[in-house]
Design a protein around this motif. Structure first.
Motif, PDB file in Angstrom:
ATOM      1  N   ALA A  66       0.871  -1.305   0.156  1.00  0.00           N
ATOM      2  CA  ALA A  66       0.055  -0.119   0.016  1.00  0.00           C
ATOM      3  C   ALA A  66       1.022   1.135   0.030  1.00  0.00           C
ATOM      4  O   ALA A  66       2.025   1.410   0.798  1.00  0.00           O
ATOM      5  N   THR A  67       0.766   1.969  -1.089  1.00  0.00           N
ATOM      6  CA  THR A  67       1.611   3.112  -1.011  1.00  0.00           C
ATOM      7  C   THR A  67       0.986   4.305  -0.280  1.00  0.00           C
ATOM      8  O   THR A  67      -0.300   4.506  -0.037  1.00  0.00           O
ATOM      9  N   GLY A  68       1.894   5.139   0.252  1.00  0.00           N
ATOM     10  CA  GLY A  68       1.322   6.388   1.134  1.00  0.00           C
ATOM     11  C   GLY A  68       1.915   7.493   0.340  1.00  0.00           C
ATOM     12  O   GLY A  68       1.976   7.452  -1.072  1.00  0.00           O
ATOM     13  N   HIS A  69       1.923   8.704   0.644  1.00  0.00           N
ATOM     14  CA  HIS A  69       2.052   9.913   0.188  1.00  0.00           C
ATOM     15  C   HIS A  69       3.674   9.763  -0.214  1.00  0.00           C
ATOM     16  O   HIS A  69       4.468   9.853   0.544  1.00  0.00           O
ATOM     17  N   VAL A  70       4.037   9.855  -1.545  1.00  0.00           N
ATOM     18  CA  VAL A  70       5.539   9.836  -1.823  1.00  0.00           C
ATOM     19  C   VAL A  70       5.651  11.666  -2.499  1.00  0.00           C
ATOM     20  O   VAL A  70       5.128  11.840  -3.571  1.00  0.00           O
ATOM     21  N   PRO A  71       6.492  12.127  -1.530  1.00  0.00           N
ATOM     22  CA  PRO A  71       6.712  13.588  -1.917  1.00  0.00           C
ATOM     23  C   PRO A  71       7.711  13.645  -2.961  1.00  0.00           C
ATOM     24  O   PRO A  71       8.434  12.850  -3.558  1.00  0.00           O
ATOM     25  N   HIS A  72       7.736  15.063  -3.632  1.00  0.00           N
ATOM     26  CA  HIS A  72       8.822  15.165  -4.431  1.00  0.00           C
ATOM     27  C   HIS A  72      10.365  15.208  -4.105  1.00  0.00           C
ATOM     28  O   HIS A  72      11.116  14.661  -4.797  1.00  0.00           O
ATOM     29  N   THR A  73      10.628  15.497  -2.880  1.00  0.00           N
ATOM     30  CA  THR A  73      11.708  15.451  -2.323  1.00  0.00           C
ATOM     31  C   THR A  73      11.596  14.840  -1.003  1.00  0.00           C
ATOM     32  O   THR A  73      10.800  15.023  -0.205  1.00  0.00           O
ATOM     33  N   ALA A  74      12.536  13.904  -0.523  1.00  0.00           N
ATOM     34  CA  ALA A  74      12.571  13.287   1.217  1.00  0.00           C
ATOM     35  C   ALA A  74      13.712  12.979   1.362  1.00  0.00           C
ATOM     36  O   ALA A  74      14.563  12.427   0.449  1.00  0.00           O
ATOM     37  N   LYS A  75      14.091  12.737   2.464  1.00  0.00           N
ATOM     38  CA  LYS A  75      15.556  12.283   3.166  1.00  0.00           C
ATOM     39  C   LYS A  75      15.393  10.764   3.115  1.00  0.00           C
ATOM     40  O   LYS A  75      14.288  10.285   3.342  1.00  0.00           O
TER      41      LYS A  75
END
Length: 63
Positions: free
Chosen positions: A5-14
């Motif tokens: 289940a995918t969550g929110h994938v931001p444009h940038t993340a650590k």
């Protein structure tokens, strides 16, 4: 059963940011967080890490 289940994938993340959940089994299923292995950066105008220009199979086409 195995599901993702995918969550929110931001444009940038650590690295280490959770982007989803992997679930194995039914009933007493085991859920494991899915995290980024490396920092996620927005692609630039010329991002060779994700284009055909970085792929040696396409080197002949560039010559």
């Amino acid at each position: 059963m195995l599901s993702f289940a995918t969550g929110h994938v931001p444009h940038t993340a650590k690295a280490g940011t959770e982007v989803g959940t992997l679930t194995a089994g039914e009933g007493g299923a085991v859920k494991v967080p899915v995290t980024l292995q490396k920092d996620l950066t927005e692609p630039g105008l010329v991002d060779t890490s994700c284009s055909a220009s970085a792929d040696p199979r396409f080197a002949a086409a560039r010559r």
